[in-house]
Design a protein around this motif. Structure first.
Motif, PDB file in Angstrom:
ATOM      1  N   ASN A 227       4.084   9.234  10.734  1.00  0.00           N
ATOM      2  CA  ASN A 227       4.841   8.086  11.264  1.00  0.00           C
ATOM      3  C   ASN A 227       4.004   7.345  12.301  1.00  0.00           C
ATOM      4  O   ASN A 227       3.131   7.927  12.937  1.00  0.00           O
ATOM      5  N   SER A 228       4.314   6.059  12.464  1.00  0.00           N
ATOM      6  CA  SER A 228       3.568   5.260  13.444  1.00  0.00           C
ATOM      7  C   SER A 228       4.538   4.542  14.370  1.00  0.00           C
ATOM      8  O   SER A 228       5.486   3.904  13.906  1.00  0.00           O
TER       9      SER A 228
ATOM     10  N   LEU B  80       6.483  -6.739   7.760  1.00  0.00           N
ATOM     11  CA  LEU B  80       6.166  -5.434   7.160  1.00  0.00           C
ATOM     12  C   LEU B  80       7.436  -4.629   6.972  1.00  0.00           C
ATOM     13  O   LEU B  80       8.349  -4.696   7.811  1.00  0.00           O
ATOM     14  N   ASN B  81       7.504  -3.897   5.893  1.00  0.00           N
ATOM     15  CA  ASN B  81       8.655  -3.029   5.667  1.00  0.00           C
ATOM     16  C   ASN B  81       8.195  -1.684   5.133  1.00  0.00           C
ATOM     17  O   ASN B  81       7.200  -1.598   4.410  1.00  0.00           O
ATOM     18  N   ALA B  82       8.954  -0.651   5.506  1.00  0.00           N
ATOM     19  CA  ALA B  82       8.595   0.694   5.070  1.00  0.00           C
ATOM     20  C   ALA B  82       9.857   1.538   5.030  1.00  0.00           C
ATOM     21  O   ALA B  82      10.853   1.206   5.685  1.00  0.00           O
ATOM     22  N   PRO B  83       9.819   2.640   4.289  1.00  0.00           N
ATOM     23  CA  PRO B  83      10.983   3.533   4.271  1.00  0.00           C
ATOM     24  C   PRO B  83      11.205   4.182   5.639  1.00  0.00           C
ATOM     25  O   PRO B  83      10.337   4.087   6.520  1.00  0.00           O
ATOM     26  N   PRO B  84      12.352   4.844   5.792  1.00  0.00           N
ATOM     27  CA  PRO B  84      12.620   5.500   7.085  1.00  0.00           C
ATOM     28  C   PRO B  84      11.534   6.518   7.433  1.00  0.00           C
ATOM     29  O   PRO B  84      10.854   7.036   6.546  1.00  0.00           O
ATOM     30  N   ALA B  85      11.444   6.811   8.716  1.00  0.00           N
ATOM     31  CA  ALA B  85      10.459   7.787   9.187  1.00  0.00           C
ATOM     32  C   ALA B  85      10.641   9.108   8.462  1.00  0.00           C
ATOM     33  O   ALA B  85      11.757   9.464   8.074  1.00  0.00           O
TER      34      ALA B  85
ATOM     35  N   ILE C 243       6.886   2.933   9.967  1.00  0.00           N
ATOM     36  CA  ILE C 243       5.894   2.150  10.723  1.00  0.00           C
ATOM     37  C   ILE C 243       6.479   1.563  11.998  1.00  0.00           C
ATOM     38  O   ILE C 243       5.825   0.801  12.698  1.00  0.00           O
ATOM     39  N   ASN C 244       7.714   1.898  12.306  1.00  0.00           N
ATOM     40  CA  ASN C 244       8.325   1.432  13.557  1.00  0.00           C
ATOM     41  C   ASN C 244       9.136   2.603  14.095  1.00  0.00           C
ATOM     42  O   ASN C 244      10.346   2.522  14.300  1.00  0.00           O
ATOM     43  N   ALA C 245       8.418   3.722  14.284  1.00  0.00           N
ATOM     44  CA  ALA C 245       9.065   5.004  14.541  1.00  0.00           C
ATOM     45  C   ALA C 245       9.680   5.067  15.937  1.00  0.00           C
ATOM     46  O   ALA C 245       9.268   4.347  16.857  1.00  0.00           O
ATOM     47  N   ILE C 246      10.681   5.909  16.066  1.00  0.00           N
ATOM     48  CA  ILE C 246      11.281   6.195  17.379  1.00  0.00           C
ATOM     49  C   ILE C 246      11.377   7.706  17.534  1.00  0.00           C
ATOM     50  O   ILE C 246      11.239   8.453  16.565  1.00  0.00           O
ATOM     51  N   GLU C 247      11.605   8.143  18.760  1.00  0.00           N
ATOM     52  CA  GLU C 247      11.777   9.571  19.007  1.00  0.00           C
ATOM     53  C   GLU C 247      12.825  10.131  18.048  1.00  0.00           C
ATOM     54  O   GLU C 247      13.816   9.440  17.788  1.00  0.00           O
TER      55      GLU C 247
ATOM     56  N   ALA D 235       0.875  -1.178   0.000  1.00  0.00           N
ATOM     57  CA  ALA D 235       0.000   0.000   0.000  1.00  0.00           C
ATOM     58  C   ALA D 235       0.908   1.222   0.000  1.00  0.00           C
ATOM     59  O   ALA D 235       2.060   1.144   0.428  1.00  0.00           O
ATOM     60  N   VAL D 236       0.364   2.338  -0.473  1.00  0.00           N
ATOM     61  CA  VAL D 236       1.194   3.527  -0.639  1.00  0.00           C
ATOM     62  C   VAL D 236       0.601   4.713   0.118  1.00  0.00           C
ATOM     63  O   VAL D 236      -0.568   5.048  -0.060  1.00  0.00           O
ATOM     64  N   VAL D 237       1.456   5.326   0.963  1.00  0.00           N
ATOM     65  CA  VAL D 237       1.106   6.611   1.572  1.00  0.00           C
ATOM     66  C   VAL D 237       1.478   7.687   0.569  1.00  0.00           C
ATOM     67  O   VAL D 237       2.606   7.690   0.055  1.00  0.00           O
ATOM     68  N   GLU D 238       0.528   8.581   0.281  1.00  0.00           N
ATOM     69  CA  GLU D 238       0.775   9.510  -0.827  1.00  0.00           C
ATOM     70  C   GLU D 238       1.834  10.553  -0.553  1.00  0.00           C
ATOM     71  O   GLU D 238       2.661  10.861  -1.392  1.00  0.00           O
ATOM     72  N   ASP D 239       1.806  11.100   0.647  1.00  0.00           N
ATOM     73  CA  ASP D 239       2.709  12.221   0.894  1.00  0.00           C
ATOM     74  C   ASP D 239       2.604  12.598   2.366  1.00  0.00           C
ATOM     75  O   ASP D 239       1.580  12.383   2.997  1.00  0.00           O
ATOM     76  N   ASP D 240       3.683  13.168   2.894  1.00  0.00           N
ATOM     77  CA  ASP D 240       3.615  13.627   4.286  1.00  0.00           C
ATOM     78  C   ASP D 240       3.205  15.095   4.359  1.00  0.00           C
ATOM     79  O   ASP D 240       3.213  15.692   5.419  1.00  0.00           O
TER      80      ASP D 240
END
Lengths: 703, 594
Positions: B285-286, B274-279, B328-332, B245-250
């Motif tokens: 971000n999640s 699951l894999n996603a680009p960096p935050a 999808i695996n965000a950190i501070e 699935a694609v998130v369109e834009d931040d």
């Protein structure tokens, strides 16, 4: 009934039976009759029943009132047999009925089904007009365009017209014009207008209720015409009244104009009579518990009055799920329906957990013990195996039951897979179905903000008396009342209803911003409508008016009915109203938010005539039969070995209900058989027959 | 009494205890619906209830917002670990921090440890979307925030009550931080009332059956849920499946952000990677718990809805969120204000797309994303500030399931139909706006053997004051994806479109995906909501269903032919069965879009 004596007749047409009851105006004599309903032509069944009563000496010329309850309207909606309706609405909003509540009633169910709108999109037409929330006319009604819309609908042979414009609950001027335009274009087509049918804010509910009204109007009109003519032909010269779904009664004219008021009128009567029986037994707060073959129904009765559901729905796609039906809008007696009855099927889920209902074997093929082809174990089979039902006293002995068949199917489907003995499996089924009913009732009570622990249970229906003790124990209730004449309770309930009409109108406003002139005029109008209708129905004195307003703290979605101070309202009484609301809210929710602003939404005035149940205050059981004493002494000692869930194997006395007279006492463990059901009285419980013939049982405190 | 009854007690007591937990949860929901103050809770139902056992295992979740519940599994354990032995009867704990199991800062959770006989026996828990977080932007959706600290107040687990006594200083500290503090106090009271009610029910339950029996039942219910879930997974063929699935834009030019999902089914176990680009720098971000919720939600839409909803369900479901620090695996310090919509919906979509390959008979298409406007200003009727989250501006069609069409205007998969738009008449009472249109958009539902739910046109005006409007969400570029051959050439138009109608002639000015700005008195906002995706090839849809759709305004005559290969007479709307049959035969012979 003695010759020349005046009386009233209650007629309840249900799905299977038509029940009739006549009650002398002195409150002393009753005649009841039960005949089969004649689906499609309910009048034929009624005529048959009245014919049988006439043969027993009832002279219809002496009747002083006929009160009728019917499920005709509900069934017409469920079976989609109503009229072709044309709906006229505000431009830009024709899909309100299709969008519904934008809510899935079961978020995890992919196969969820929502009801189709009663009016298809092609028959929903827009007129160019708009009134804002505050009554400002944003766009005046375009009468030329409106006429084109009306003519096109009429040209398509619609049989009934519904009109619902935005914000008309408080600003009906455009609806009034539209109605007169329709009338100019067609002399006789029925017209349902939302500000008359249901003047309440929230367009989906209002449009839905208005469309429903239009949908059933032609059917109801024809039927009531036939009923009136038929009664007249039998010599009946008294007025005919209809029971409303909220437990009041209305005239034929009102019923024809607002048939939506009749939506569940039969079951409402059942709840009313439970209230009455509670009154006789000295209990103001009772829960009615009516368990039949397929479902159980319960209703909470407070201060002798059944609680009212202000947002009911009909024709649910999923019987037990709120939100799956069509909103009715008008208040209805708040009946909880649970998928648990004598015919409910017991089965094991994939991991061996016992489930009972909501699948039901119904009347056909019925429980296995009926020997009509039922192959699955039901609650009735379980009760049979436990020994609670006698094989030869079912339906007054007219139908022989087969305990072997019950035991066989129970053993094969439940007991063996669970590694239990048949009686243990029977007890498990009995317990699970009892718990289901008790839990559902408890959650329902929570929804109504009611703590049931001080309530009494009034139990009836074919299976109610068998399970009443278990339900009462689980709910923490100590008293159970088993009425006499349980088979025709709804028909007698019709006679207990007062003449009552409620008029409502929404005028939403923050309490501080209320316009006193507006609200006083509104209340005055509602009051004169209520008085006028009561007077036209023959009530001139002893009129009681109750005024309430639905209030919430600003921002909340659910309102609490709050009693209003005496009109006319002043600034002082508005301040008092805030205090009354704080207290009402606290008693409902256990906390007070006095610092928060409050809002008013819908204003209600209910006018009622003298309580009809004064006719019932005298015991109708012949005083001569008062005997008293122990039931066991008065009839030959019979006992039966049973397995009583919660108590284990036990020997019970078996008593015939006819053997009980006023003041007879009965001690548990006993079974009282009355032809249509068996009352279970557990150990340490004790019952006594009250002057009206009701058996009032006190359960032991330790239970 | 006798031994014979004790044998029966297990299975039956289990059913009764399970039923009692279920009704306790229902009572919590009723309490929240009645007592909550802010519209997002009172009308939007944006809250969830849960009961945990003494070991902080989820033993019952409510029929509330699916988006919350997976995250609570982690949050309750974090809270229990944080306080350790420092818990007493009468404690009440509050918390929202995404780093320790929170979703986004708006979702604030109240925990009530329940002690029975001196032992910690249960936790009753409510998570609610509060309408304020105390950040620079009212409501907490701050598209400019580059760090989580700019989104509002982070609440690490803190006691609001200590042994039954309120810590007024702490409660006041929280309230002081929120713009709408009166509503906050009211909503907090509703949360506490719900958890206290459930506590009372649980104490009664244990009084009746004894703690040992009840705990044995809880263990059994967890084990049963796990067994049932394995039984469901066993119905999927072993193998590897893929979805994305694609998130369109931040909102700041990040461009497409693709989330991939690889599923492996082996016997009764389900591996989800699951894999996603960096935050990214903005609020899409999640953190881990919220992403776990999304993955669990995706799985739940495939299994029998009557399974007991407890933590046992997830025993056979193994989720790997990929590298730490990703979208999808965000950190501070990653901000996450929008995470319960974007990317939660996309994670669920990716999981569901993969599972659709594994189990077509349970497949469901994507739902329209949430793409919402909220308004704020001063209400001229009362001279007081208002903020209004307009569900109707961003609630599109639901996705179809195998066997049933999607519902219209039902909202995002995260709510799964648990949140309502509410009546136009009530919206106009609550907010100083005027609604001009609210009607369905023909052809907006994704085509398919089962059709996606329709989107609506929603047009509103502000007559008598200037307001600020924000726009956030997703779904303006990509439509809700259909599955199992539901794609057609027209999908591209089934997206959200929004304009502000400005100037004397109301020239339309497009509103971008992430935006905040002014709407002046006399101007209007026009919204086209997206539809949901379809399931299966549209040319396999029942002809009568297509005819009913055309008559109902769901599909036009032209599209019935172009997408569904059904030929209708333009005037009578009667189907031409012969022409339809031959058209469908031709379509069947040449695979690809109709």
């Amino acid at each position: 009934m003695k010759r020349g004596e005046r009386f009233r007749v209650g007629i309840d047409v249900g799905g299977t039976f038509t029940d009739l009851a006549a009650l002398g105006n002195d409150g002393q004599e009753v005649m009841v009759e039960k005949v089969l309903t004649t689906p499609g032509h309910p009048w034929l069944g009624i005529r048959a029943g009245l014919g049988r009563m006439a043969a027993r000496g009832l002279d219809m010329e002496q009747a002083s009132g006929v009160i009728h309850g019917t499920t005709l309207v509900t069934n017409a909606v469920i079976e989609r047999r109503g009229a072709r309706v044309g709906l006229i609405c505000t431009k830009g909003f024709r899909d309100v009925l299709y969008f519904g509540r934008e809510f899935r009633y079961d978020v995890y169910d992919p196969d969820l089904v929502l009801p189709d709108p009663l009016v298809p999109r092609a028959s929903r037409r827009e007129v160019d007009e708009r009134i804002a929330a505050d009554g400002t006319v944003v766009r005046p009604l375009d009468t030329t365009q409106a006429r084109v819309v009306i003519r096109s609908l009429l040209a398509e042979d619609v049989e009934s017209i519904a009109i619902c414009l935005l914000h008309s609950y408080h600003h009906p001027q455009h609806e009034i014009v539209l109605k007169s335009l329709v009338r100019e274009e067609h002399r006789s087509i029925p017209i349902s207008v939302s500000h008359e049918v249901l003047p309440q804010v929230r367009e989906y509910e209002r449009a839905s209720g208005t469309a429903l009204n239009a949908y059933v109007q032609p059917i109801v009109h024809e039927y009531l015409q036939q009923l009136e003519d038929g009664l007249r032909a039998l010599g009946c010269r008294c007025p005919l009244y209809l029971m409303t779904s909220s437990g009041g009664t209305i005239t034929v004219d009102t019923a024809v104009a607002f048939p939506i008021q009749l939506m569940e009128s039969g079951p409402a009567a059942g709840a009313l009579v439970a209230a009455l029986i509670g009154r006789q037994a000295g209990h103001a707060s009772v829960v009615s518990f009516d368990m039949g073959g397929t479902t159980a129904k319960s209703c909470v009765i407070q201060s002798h009055r059944p609680l009212i559901n202000k947002a009911p729905e009909v024709a649910r796609q999923h019987r037990m799920k709120k939100g799956s039906g069509i909103p009715v809008g008008v208040p209805m007696v708040d009946l909880l329906e649970i998928g648990a009855g004598g015919g409910s099927i017991a089965e094991l889920d994939p991991v061996g957990l016992l489930r009972v209902g909501p699948r039901s074997a119904g009347a056909e093929p019925g429980p296995a013990c009926y020997r009509l082809g039922g192959q699955e174990p039901t609650v009735t089979d379980a009760n049979m195996v436990l020994g609670l039902i006698s094989p030869d006293s079912f339906l007054g002995g007219s139908m022989q039951l087969d305990p072997e068949a019950a035991c066989l199917v129970l053993t094969e489907k439940i007991a063996q897979p669970m590694g239990l003995k048949p009686v243990e499996a029977g007890a498990a089924i009995h317990r699970v179905v009892t718990d289901n009913m008790a839990e559902a009732t408890r959650v329902h009570a929570a929804e109504l903000n009611v703590d049931l622990r001080s309530y009494s249970l009034v139990a009836y229906g074919g299976a109610g008396p068998l399970h009443a003790y278990g339900v009462a124990e689980r709910l923490g209730l100590s008293t159970v009342v088993f009425p006499r004449n349980a088979g025709v309770l709804s028909a007698t309930g019709l006679l207990a209803a007062p003449l009552a009409f409620e008029f409502v109108r929404s005028y939403p406003a923050e309490l501080d911003a209320i316009d006193l002139a507006t609200v006083n005029a509104l209340l005055g109008d509602l009051e004169s409508k209520a008085r006028g209708l009561l007077q036209r129905s023959g009530v001139s004195e002893d009129i009681t008016l109750e005024r309430t307003v639905d209030m919430c703290y600003s921002g909340q979605r659910y309102e609490v009915a709050t009693p209003l101070p005496e009109p006319p309202l002043t600034h002082d009484s508005i301040r008092a109203l805030k205090l009354i609301f704080d207290v009402t809210y606290e008693s409902a929710y256990g906390r007070r938010l006095a610092q928060l602003p409050a809002s008013c939404l819908t204003w209600r005035v209910r006018g009622s005539g003298p309580a009809a149940d004064r006719w019932w205050r005298t015991p109708h059981e012949s005083a001569a039969r008062t005997g008293g004493g122990s039931a066991a002494e008065q009839s030959p000692q019979r006992t039966r070995q049973v397995f009583l869930p919660g108590h284990g194997p036990i020997e019970c006395r078996v008593i015939a209900r006819e053997a009980l007279t006023v003041a007879s006492d009965v001690r548990g463990p006993s079974l009282v058989e009355d032809g249509s059901s068996t009352i279970v009285i557990p150990p340490r419980a004790a019952g006594v027959v009250d002057p009206w013939g009701n058996l009032v049982v006190e359960l032991a405190a330790s239970c | 009494m006798t031994d014979s009854r004790d044998v029966a007690v297990d299975a039956i007591t289990l059913a009764v205890v399970g039923g009692a937990l279920d009704s306790s949860i229902r009572e919590m929901t009723i309490t929240m619906r009645r007592a909550a103050m802010s519209p997002v809770l009172a009308i939007g139902n944006d809250f969830s209830n849960a009961i945990f056992d003494g070991q902080a295992r989820l033993v019952m979740q409510g029929q509330d917002q699916p988006v919350h519940v997976g995250a609570l599994i982690f949050a309750c354990k974090e809270v229990a670990r944080y306080f350790g032995d420092d818990l007493s009867p009468g404690d009440v704990i509050y918390h929202n921090d995404p780093r320790t199991g929170g979703s986004h800062l708006q979702d604030m959770t109240l925990y009530k440890p329940v002690f029975i006989g001196g032992e910690l026996a249960f936790w009753t828990v409510n998570r609610s979307h509060m309408n304020e977080t105390g950040g620079p932007v009212a409501g907490g959706y701050n598209p400019m925030a580059e760090e989580i600290w700019a989104e509002g107040l982070r609440i690490s687990p803190v006691k609001l009550y200590q042994a039954g006594r309120p810590r007024q200083d702490v409660i006041d500290l929280l309230a002081t931080n929120f713009r709408t503090r009166r509503q906050f106090r009211g909503d907090l009271g509703a949360q506490l009332a719900a958890c206290t009610l459930a506590e009372r029910r649980l104490v009664m339950l244990v009084d009746h059956y004894g703690q040992e029996t009840v705990q044995a039942c809880l263990d059994a219910l967890l084990a049963r849920a796990e067994t049932l879930m394995r039984g469901e997974i066993l119905q999927m063929p072993d193998g590897d499946y893929h979805g994305h699935a694609v998130v369109e834009d931040d909102g700041h030019g990040s461009g497409d952000l693709e989330i991939t999902c690889d599923v492996t089914v082996r016997g009764g176990d389900l591996d989800i990677r699951l894999n996603a680009p960096p935050a990214v720098r903005r609020y899409v971000n999640s953190y881990a718990a919220n992403s776990m919720s999304a993955a669990y939600l995706g799985v739940l839409t495939f299994v029998d809805p009557t399974l007991p909803h407890n933590e046992g369900l997830y025993g056979p479901v193994h989720v790997d969120l990929g590298a730490r620090g990703s979208l999808i695996n965000a950190i501070e310090p990653a901000p996450c204000g929008l995470s319960t919509n974007t990317p939660l919906e996309h994670i669920a979509d990716a999981v569901r797309a993969a599972l659709a390959e594994a189990w077509p008979l349970r497949a469901g298409a994507a739902w329209a994303h949430a793409c919402v406007n909220s308004l704020a200003g001063t209400d001229p009727r009362y001279g007081e500030p208002y903020a209004y989250y307009l569900h109707a501006s961003g609630w599109g069609g639901g996705g179809a399931f195998w066997g049933s069409d999607g519902e219209p205007c039902i909202g995002s998969i995260g709510a799964a139909g648990a949140a309502m738009i509410g009546d136009i008449e009530m919206i106009e009472q609550a907010a100083p706006i005027h609604v001009h249109r609210y009607e369905l958009i023909t052809n907006s539902g994704g085509a398919g053997r089962w059709r996606g739910g329709l989107g609506c046109v929603f047009e509103f005006g502000i007559e008598d004051h200037d307001a600020t409007m924000s726009q956030f969400g997703d779904g303006m570029k990509y439509p809700a994806a259909g599955v199992l051959g539901a794609e057609t050439q027209f999908d591209g138009e089934r997206v959200f479109k929004k304009w502000i109608l400005r100037g004397p002639d109301g020239e339309p000015e497009p509103v971008p995906l992430h935006w905040a700005g002014e709407v002046k008195a006399g101007e209007r906002v026009l919204v086209h909501c997206a539809g949901g995706g379809g399931v299966g090839p549209p040319s396999e849809r029942d002809v009568d269903a297509v005819v009913a759709d055309v008559r109902g305004g769901h599909i036009s005559v032209d599209r019935a032919k172009a997408e569904y290969a059904v030929v209708l007479d333009r005037d009578s709307l009667e189907p031409d069965r012969a022409a339809t049959e031959s058209l469908r035969a031709r379509v069947a012979a040449s695979p690809g879009p109709v």
